[in-house]
Enzyme design. Structure first.
Site, short mmCIF file in Angstrom:
data_model
loop_
_atom_site.label_atom_id
_atom_site.label_comp_id
_atom_site.label_asym_id
_atom_site.label_seq_id
_atom_site.Cartn_x
_atom_site.Cartn_y
_atom_site.Cartn_z
N SER A 142 0.88 -1.08 -0.16
CA SER A 142 -0.09 0.16 -0.08
C SER A 142 0.88 1.24 -0.04
O SER A 142 1.98 1.35 0.55
CB SER A 142 -0.84 -0.16 1.20
N TYR A 155 -2.06 -1.48 10.39
CA TYR A 155 -1.72 -1.64 9.06
C TYR A 155 -0.62 -1.34 8.00
O TYR A 155 -0.08 -1.96 7.42
CB TYR A 155 -3.03 -1.31 8.30
P1 NAP Z 1 -11.27 -5.53 0.07
O1 NAP Z 1 -12.11 -4.94 -1.11
O2 NAP Z 1 -11.64 -5.49 1.41
O3 NAP Z 1 -11.25 -7.25 -0.39
C1 NAP Z 1 -10.30 -8.09 0.62
C2 NAP Z 1 -10.37 -9.56 -0.15
O4 NAP Z 1 -9.40 -10.13 0.93
C3 NAP Z 1 -11.56 -10.29 -0.22
O5 NAP Z 1 -11.54 -11.18 -1.21
C4 NAP Z 1 -11.75 -10.96 1.26
O6 NAP Z 1 -12.41 -12.32 1.11
C5 NAP Z 1 -10.11 -11.42 1.16
N1 NAP Z 1 -9.91 -11.46 2.80
C6 NAP Z 1 -9.75 -10.60 3.63
N2 NAP Z 1 -9.62 -10.67 4.94
C7 NAP Z 1 -9.25 -12.10 4.67
C8 NAP Z 1 -9.14 -13.25 5.52
N3 NAP Z 1 -8.80 -13.24 6.95
N4 NAP Z 1 -9.11 -14.33 5.34
C9 NAP Z 1 -9.23 -14.78 3.96
N5 NAP Z 1 -9.47 -13.91 2.94
C10 NAP Z 1 -9.63 -12.56 3.53
O7 NAP Z 1 -9.70 -5.24 -0.13
P2 NAP Z 1 -9.13 -4.32 -1.34
O8 NAP Z 1 -9.46 -2.71 -1.04
O9 NAP Z 1 -9.63 -4.83 -2.55
O10 NAP Z 1 -7.50 -4.58 -0.78
C11 NAP Z 1 -6.71 -5.55 -1.79
C12 NAP Z 1 -5.32 -5.34 -1.39
O11 NAP Z 1 -5.03 -4.09 -1.78
C13 NAP Z 1 -4.94 -5.31 0.24
O12 NAP Z 1 -3.75 -5.97 0.34
C14 NAP Z 1 -4.95 -4.00 0.56
O13 NAP Z 1 -4.10 -3.71 1.71
C15 NAP Z 1 -4.46 -3.40 -0.77
N6 NAP Z 1 -4.83 -1.75 -0.66
C16 NAP Z 1 -6.00 -1.36 -1.11
C17 NAP Z 1 -6.19 -0.16 -1.10
C18 NAP Z 1 -7.45 0.40 -1.24
O14 NAP Z 1 -7.73 1.60 -1.23
N7 NAP Z 1 -8.52 -0.19 -1.37
C19 NAP Z 1 -4.98 0.81 -1.13
C20 NAP Z 1 -3.78 0.41 -1.08
C21 NAP Z 1 -3.50 -1.15 -0.84
P3 NAP Z 1 -13.91 -12.26 1.94
O15 NAP Z 1 -14.67 -11.13 1.15
O16 NAP Z 1 -14.50 -13.69 1.34
O17 NAP Z 1 -13.52 -12.07 3.11
#
Ligand code: NAP
Length: 249
Positions: A142, A155
Site C-alpha cells: 500500500s 496496517y
Molecule cells: P477488500 O475489498 O476488502 O477485499 C479483501 C479481499 O481479501 C476479499 O476477497 C476478502 O475475502 C479477502 N480477505 C480479507 N480478509 C481475509 C481473511 N482473513 N481470510 C481470507 N480472505 C480474506 O480489499 P481491497 O481494497 O481490494 O484490498 C486488496 C489489497 O490491496 C489489500 O492488500 C490492501 O491492503 C491493498 N490496498 C488497498 C487499497 C485500497 O484503497 N482499497 C489501497 C492500498 C492497498 P472475503 O470477502 O471472502 O472475506
C-alpha cells in the site's frame, strides 16, 4: 497466444475489490486462476462466473487466513482441485484495523499481522516447493508504506513488513528464476475503504492526493500486476511498483 497461457495463478482475496480485478486480468491473459476468498462465497462465485463468461478458467477456494491451519486449508483446497503446481502467487488478501496508536488493541494488532504478514509469509513458504522455476510472487502492499497515515498505523506497519519480506525473498529465489515484487496501490475505491470514502471531505482529500486528481480503480492495480506476472518482467525482481497514481509526490 495470450502471455499466460498454460499458467496457474493463485490470487488471495481474489473474490472482491482489487483481488477480483487481478483475477480477471490474469484469466484474461490466459492463466487458470484460483480465486481465493475468506467468507463471502457469493462474491467468489460471481468472480469465477465473470471469468468463465468470457472464456477464462477459474475456481473458487475458501480459506480464512490469519487463523491456525489457514495454509493447510489452502493446500488441501488446491489438492482437491487437482492443482499441484503453480506459476503465479499474488498475496493480496488483507485487513485494516483503521486505528491510531492510541486506539489500537493488542488483539487488533495481532489480526492485522496474522492476515497481512504471517499468512502470506507461510503461504509462500509452503507453496515454494510447488511453484515452478521461473514463477512469480507478487505481494500487494500500500502507499501507506511510503506516505505516513497515522490513522492506520498498524496496517501500515504490516505493509512495511511485507515489502522487506519481498525484497529479501527475491534474492533467495533468484537462482530459481522466480521473481518477487511488490505493487503499492494508493486510494482505490473498494469495500475496504467504502466507509472512509463515504465522507465527502475524506473523498476529496483522497482524490487530491493523486497527481491525476482521481481516486484509482482496481484495474489500475491489476494492470501493474499483469506486467509483473508476464514474461516481460523477467529481469525485474526485488522491487516495488508504486501504483498510487503519483500520490503525494
Ligand atoms: P477488500 O475489498 O476488502 O477485499 C479483501 C479481499 O481479501 C476479499 O476477497 C476478502 O475475502 C479477502 N480477505 C480479507 N480478509 C481475509 C481473511 N482473513 N481470510 C481470507 N480472505 C480474506 O480489499 P481491497 O481494497 O481490494 O484490498 C486488496 C489489497 O490491496 C489489500 O492488500 C490492501 O491492503 C491493498 N490496498 C488497498 C487499497 C485500497 O484503497 N482499497 C489501497 C492500498 C492497498 P472475503 O470477502 O471472502 O472475506
Amino acid at each position: 497466444m495470450s502471455t499466460l497461457d498454460g499458467k496457474i495463478a493463485l490470487v488471495t482475496g481474489g473474490s472482491r475489490g482489487i483481488g477480483r480485478a487481478i483475477a480477471e486480468r490474469l484469466a484474461h491473459d490466459g492463466a487458470q486462476v484460483v480465486v481465493h476468498y475468506g467468507s463471502n462465497e457469493t462474491a467468489a462465485k460471481e468472480t469465477v462466473a465473470a471469468i468463465e463468461a468470457v472464456g477464462g478458467k477459474a475456481f473458487a477456494l475458501r480459506a480464512e487466513l490469519g487463523v491456525p491451519g489457514d495454509v493447510d486449508t489452502v493446500l488441501n483446497g488446491l489438492r482437491e482441485h487437482g492443482v499441484d503446481r503453480l506459476d503465479i502467487l499474488v498475496n493480496n488478501a488483507a485487513v485494516n484495523s483503521y486505528r491510531t496508536i492510541e486506539e489500537l488493541t493488542p488483539a487488533e494488532f495481532d489480526t492485522d499481522f496474522a492476515v497481512n504478514v504471517k499468512a502470506p509469509f507461510f503461504l509462500t513458504q509452503q507453496l515454494l516447493p510447488r511453484l515452478n522455476d521461473g514463477g512469480r510472487i507478487i505481494n500487494i502492499s500500500s502507499g501507506v508504506a511510503r506516505i505516513a497515515l497515522p490513522t492506520v498505523i498498524s496496517y501500515s506497519a504490516t505493509k512495511g513488513a511485507l515489502e522487506v519480506f519481498s525484497h529479501t525473498l527475491a534474492k533467495h529465489l533468484g537462482p530459481r528464476g522466480i521473481t518477487v515484487n511488490v505493487v503499492r496501490p494508493g486510494y482505490i475505491a473498494t469495500e475496504m475503504n467504502a466507509e472512509e470514502l463515504s465522507d465527502p471531505a475524506t473523498r476529496e482529500r483522497a482524490r487530491s492526493l493523486s497527481a491525476f486528481g482521481e481516486i484509482g480503480r482496481p484495474a489500475h492495480v491489476a494492470d501493474a500486476v499483469a506486467f509483473l506476472a508476464s514474461d516481460d518482467s523477467r529481469w525485474v525482481t526485488g522491487t516495488i511498483i508504486d501504483a498510487t497514481g503519483g500520490s503525494a509526490l
